[in-house]
Design a protein around this motif. Structure first.
Motif, PDB file in Angstrom:
ATOM      1  N   LYS A 452      -0.647   6.017  -5.936  1.00 52.95           N
ATOM      2  CA  LYS A 452       0.226   7.115  -5.518  1.00 52.95           C
ATOM      3  C   LYS A 452       1.349   6.631  -4.603  1.00 52.95           C
ATOM      4  CE  LYS A 452       0.037  11.811  -3.619  1.00 52.95           C
ATOM      5  NZ  LYS A 452       0.532  12.474  -4.850  1.00 52.95           N
ATOM      6  N   PHE A 453       1.048   5.682  -3.731  1.00 50.71           N
ATOM      7  CA  PHE A 453       2.055   5.203  -2.784  1.00 50.71           C
ATOM      8  C   PHE A 453       2.361   3.717  -2.955  1.00 50.71           C
ATOM      9  CE2 PHE A 453      -0.425   8.605  -0.653  1.00 50.71           C
ATOM     10  CZ  PHE A 453       0.566   9.573  -0.596  1.00 50.71           C
ATOM     11  N   ALA A 454       1.834   3.106  -3.994  1.00 51.66           N
ATOM     12  CA  ALA A 454       1.971   1.652  -4.160  1.00 51.66           C
ATOM     13  C   ALA A 454       3.361   1.267  -4.654  1.00 51.66           C
ATOM     14  CB  ALA A 454       0.931   1.146  -5.153  1.00 51.66           C
ATOM     15  N   PRO A 455       3.928   0.168  -4.157  1.00 50.67           N
ATOM     16  CA  PRO A 455       5.193  -0.373  -4.689  1.00 50.67           C
ATOM     17  C   PRO A 455       4.924  -1.116  -5.997  1.00 50.67           C
ATOM     18  CG  PRO A 455       4.396  -1.779  -2.928  1.00 50.67           C
ATOM     19  CD  PRO A 455       3.428  -0.621  -3.019  1.00 50.67           C
ATOM     20  N   LEU A 529       5.741   3.779  -8.895  1.00 53.42           N
ATOM     21  CA  LEU A 529       5.592   3.913 -10.337  1.00 53.42           C
ATOM     22  C   LEU A 529       6.484   5.010 -10.900  1.00 53.42           C
ATOM     23  CD1 LEU A 529       3.923   2.807 -12.727  1.00 53.42           C
ATOM     24  CD2 LEU A 529       2.240   4.588 -12.249  1.00 53.42           C
ATOM     25  N   GLY A 530       6.592   6.135 -10.211  1.00 54.19           N
ATOM     26  CA  GLY A 530       7.378   7.254 -10.716  1.00 54.19           C
ATOM     27  C   GLY A 530       8.862   6.995 -10.770  1.00 54.19           C
ATOM     28  N   ASN A 531       9.329   5.927 -10.155  1.00 59.31           N
ATOM     29  CA  ASN A 531      10.756   5.587 -10.180  1.00 59.31           C
ATOM     30  C   ASN A 531      11.089   4.569 -11.262  1.00 59.31           C
ATOM     31  OD1 ASN A 531      13.383   6.001  -9.005  1.00 59.31           O
ATOM     32  ND2 ASN A 531      13.239   3.915  -8.177  1.00 59.31           N
ATOM     33  N   LEU A 532      10.093   4.190 -12.061  1.00 62.60           N
ATOM     34  CA  LEU A 532      10.290   3.161 -13.088  1.00 62.60           C
ATOM     35  C   LEU A 532      10.255   3.784 -14.472  1.00 62.60           C
ATOM     36  CD1 LEU A 532       7.859   0.434 -11.669  1.00 62.60           C
ATOM     37  CD2 LEU A 532      10.291   0.765 -11.132  1.00 62.60           C
ATOM     38  N   THR A 533      11.114   3.288 -15.346  1.00 60.07           N
ATOM     39  CA  THR A 533      11.096   3.722 -16.735  1.00 60.07           C
ATOM     40  C   THR A 533      11.518   2.569 -17.619  1.00 60.07           C
ATOM     41  OG1 THR A 533      11.729   5.510 -18.238  1.00 60.07           O
ATOM     42  CG2 THR A 533      13.488   4.557 -16.893  1.00 60.07           C
ATOM     43  N   LEU A 534      11.515   2.803 -18.914  1.00 64.70           N
ATOM     44  CA  LEU A 534      11.922   1.793 -19.886  1.00 64.70           C
ATOM     45  C   LEU A 534      13.271   2.169 -20.480  1.00 64.70           C
ATOM     46  CD1 LEU A 534       8.573   1.270 -21.849  1.00 64.70           C
ATOM     47  CD2 LEU A 534       9.514  -0.189 -20.040  1.00 64.70           C
TER      48      LEU A 534
END
Length: 716
Positions: A452-455, A529-534
């Motif tokens: 949830k809070f991991a980089p 994680l929520g700020n990453l996409t493909l």
């Protein structure tokens, strides 16, 4: 056995045939490690002869092992048991010397030729040359060794030049240069003398009925070390000869394929590149024995299994190895296909390949072994889904791979006790029952707590992160949900870039002003994680650092150019802007998708083994362990491996006595040893051999309470 020190003249000049067995590896010597050092010795000796030095000390080149071949032949025939790399190199060296000296009409040229070619007056063409290499090297070798022979066969098939050609050209160039330093005739004489009389070998000759395997194993470490697969190959074909089967046919059908690029390619085992054939053999041995078999022990384990009870015919064993290897290659190659659908085994192989570990290979070899009963499709799906979930959830929580090899072997041994008709159910049960924290199956709560809070972008390797996002995209397309997929196919694998929606360089277009707290909060969110996409590789540069809104903003570009469903969902979350709240919301959605992609049985208690942080109603104290009989008053416990063997003593009231001080909690006692805050439950070891910690015992007690319905705290 006859052992003698011989000059190369004594080794080569008599009429003979030296056969390299088909089960020997091909030529592998190279310039840096072998050719150059050998030439330096030859050059030094030849120069000493040319300078008329006296008492020139011969150079010792090591040992060779030859075994006589029974039967009639015009010349003595021997099999090369050990030393084929050395002998092959020397034959090429003599031929190169012959060519260079004959160009100057040196008389010594014919003496040199007699060291690699037999007399033609009484020999058929097939026995003309003194050394016959392996099948793989034969065409290249014959084309080289026949140079300068006016009667050489013109019908040598085409071949790709390799190390043999490199060695021949290397020595020929060096010799031509050395002859040109002075009178070529005098130089030729000195070179021939050095080669024939100043280089020595220990020649070990065995009778045809002597056992050569033990000597081969003892001497293999000289020169270029043999891999476990090389030793197994030699052992297998020696066994086949004893069984009196056609070794040539067995080699072509069941082993020659192992000497192709696919099997010789190095794959990572830890940080060490290892030939794929050795990795496969390690997995195969585990799948057969249920015993851990590290790559460096494959030969020892293979030999023990072959020589143990029940006695196994090698002519029966080799086809089984080959069949299993073909299956292994099938799913290994399928895992590298970047587009289109994959069968379940290929998908499993791809997803686990990015973990950087080969740990699951043995179980997959066991499950797909053609010589065993076929696992029913539904059970194979359960088998692969459970194992994939266990592996990937642990990777997401960075659980480490310590003891994984031993655990995989344990799982094989337990699976062998049950019918393969229930293999999937049984594996799931065994994974749930893994009793130590370092082998536990992480729960959904574990994933949420960790991710949830991991980089995530900084925490995980890029291929792993990309695979996770690919799996989420496939999930959104309907794969693995139990519903029919409504997309054209799975997302392309290993082709997309990982994009930060909130740019890493966010200060240019995403400023939060001078509020330091807001800046820190944004920095904490940017790699989540929520700020990453493909995104497609070409799109990445266009949208990377742009602002979010507007017709030219990042959201608009994603909508225009990306066909990924996950990016369409981003538009719904970030319709009014992309910020920390958006990132947190999407992180929750991605974690929820991951828990569905890689489900875990409800019975699995997770990394905390059903426990939450200290102070909860599931707490267990050391006193509880003593009262439950899991620890005894006065029992010695061991500090962690970095604590130089410090011991603690368990007291009757649950305290721990360390260095003349009493502590009420394991963590307090651990801090005394480490001088810093330390989790005492995982620090203190009860059984070093089994890796049992206080945390392990605590987990067992909680399991016992949960199974009995009693979970109330009994702390002291």
């Amino acid at each position: 056995m006859d052992t003698n020190v011989k000059t190369l003249q004594e080794v080569f000049q008599t009429g003979q045939r030296l056969l390299v067995p088909l089960f020997q590896r091909p030529y592998v010597w190279n310039e840096d490690k072998q050719w150059e050092p050998l030439w330096e010795d030859v050059e030094r000796l030849a120069s000493a002869v040319a300078d008329n030095e006296v008492d020139i000390e011969p150079h010792f080149m090591g040992a060779i092992v030859l075994q006589k071949v029974a039967g009639s032949s015009p010349v003595q025939t021997r099999t090369i048991i050990d030393g084929q790399q050395r002998l092959t190199t020397l034959q090429l060296l003599f031929n190169a010397a012959f060519l260079a000296t004959s160009a100057h009409q040196a008389p010594e040229a014919e003496y040199l030729r007699a060291h690699f070619k037999n007399s033609e007056t009484f020999l058929p063409t097939s026995e003309r040359y003194k050394l016959t290499p392996t099948t793989r090297d034969k065409n290249e070798y014959l084309s080289l060794i026949s140079q300068g022979d006016e009667n050489s066969s013109p019908n040598i098939p085409e071949f790709a030049p390799g190390l043999l050609s490199g060695a021949h050209e290397f020595f020929k160039t060096k010799i031509e240069s050395w002859l040109g330093r002075s009178d070529p005739l005098e130089q030729s004489k000195a070179l021939a003398t050095a080669l024939m009389q100043k280089l020595n070998l220990v020649s070990i000759e065995l009778e045809h009925n002597e056992d050569s395997q033990q000597i081969f194993e003892t001497l293999n470490a000289r020169g270029t070390p043999l891999s476990g697969a090389d030793l197994i190959k030699n052992f297998v074909f020696q066994k086949l000869e004893i069984e009196q089967v056609n070794t040539g046919t067995m080699y072509q059908r069941y082993w020659s394929d192992f000497e192709t690029a696919f099997w010789e390619k190095g794959v990572s085992v830890g940080r060490v590149p290892t030939p794929r054939i050795s990795v496969f053999l390690s997995h195969w041995l585990v799948s057969q024995s249920g015993q851990e078999t590290p790559v460096h022990e494959v030969f020892r384990r293979f030999k023990l299994q072959a020589d143990g009870a029940p006695v196994r015919s090698m002519s029966d064993t080799l086809p089984k190895i080959h069949a299993s290897a073909e299956t292994y290659r099938g799913w290994s190659q399928a895992s590298t296909v970047k587009s289109g659908d994959l069968d379940r085994i290929g998908l499993f192989a791809y997803r686990t390949s990015v973990l950087g570990t080969q740990s699951a290979g043995a179980l997959l070899v066991w499950a797909t072994d053609p010589s065993k009963d076929t696992i029913p499709p539904d059970q194979l799906e359960q088998f692969l889904s459970s194992l994939e979930s266990w592996l990937i959830r642990r990777a997401l929580l960075r659980s480490g791979n310590g003891g994984i090899g031993q655990f995989m072997a344990f799982l094989v041994s337990r699976l062998e006790e049950s019918s393969r008709d229930v293999a999937g159910d049984r594996l799931s049960q065994l994974l749930v029952e893994s009793s130590t924290v370092n082998l536990a199956w992480p729960s959904d709560e574990d994933l949420v707590s960790e991710l949830k809070f991991a980089p995530a972008y900084r925490r995980f390797r890029r291929p792993f992160t990309r695979m996770i996002l690919e799996a989420v995209e496939d999930h959104l397309r309907g794969y693995g949900t139990g519903k029919n997929s409504f997309a054209e196919g799975r997302v392309q694998r290993e082709t997309h870039s990982i994009e930060h929606l909130l740019p890493q360089q966010w200060r240019t277009n995403w400023s939060v002003g001078r509020d330091v707290a807001a800046q820190d909060e944004r920095d904490r969110h940017v790699h989540r994680l929520g700020n990453l996409t493909l995104v497609a590789g070409g799109l990445n540069s266009k949208i990377s650092n742009g602002s979010w809104g507007g017709p030219k903003g990042k959201l608009s570009k994603l909508n225009q150019h990306s066909v990924l469903l996950m990016n369409q969902n981003i538009g719904q979350i970030g319709e009014s802007g992309w910020n920390e709240e958006s990132i947190s919301s999407r992180t929750d959605l991605l974690i929820d998708a991951m828990t569905q992609i890689w489900p875990v049985p409800a019975e699995a208690l997770g990394l905390n083994q059903g426990l939450v942080s200290e102070g909860s109603n599931h707490d267990v104290s050391v006193y509880d362990l003593v009262r439950a009989g899991l620890l005894n008053a006065g029992q010695r416990i061991h500090a962690g491996s970095s604590a130089n063997g410090t011991l603690g003593t368990v007291l009757e009231d649950g305290g721990i006595f360390v260095s003349e001080f009493r502590f009420d909690t394991p963590s307090g006692a651990a801090k005394k040893v480490t001088k810093r805050n330390t989790n005492g439950w995982t620090f203190w070891v009860v059984d070093k051999d089994q890796g049992v910690t206080l945390s392990t015992l605590r987990s067992r007690l909680v399991r016992s309470r949960l199974s009995s319905g009693s979970v109330n705290s009994n702390t002291a």
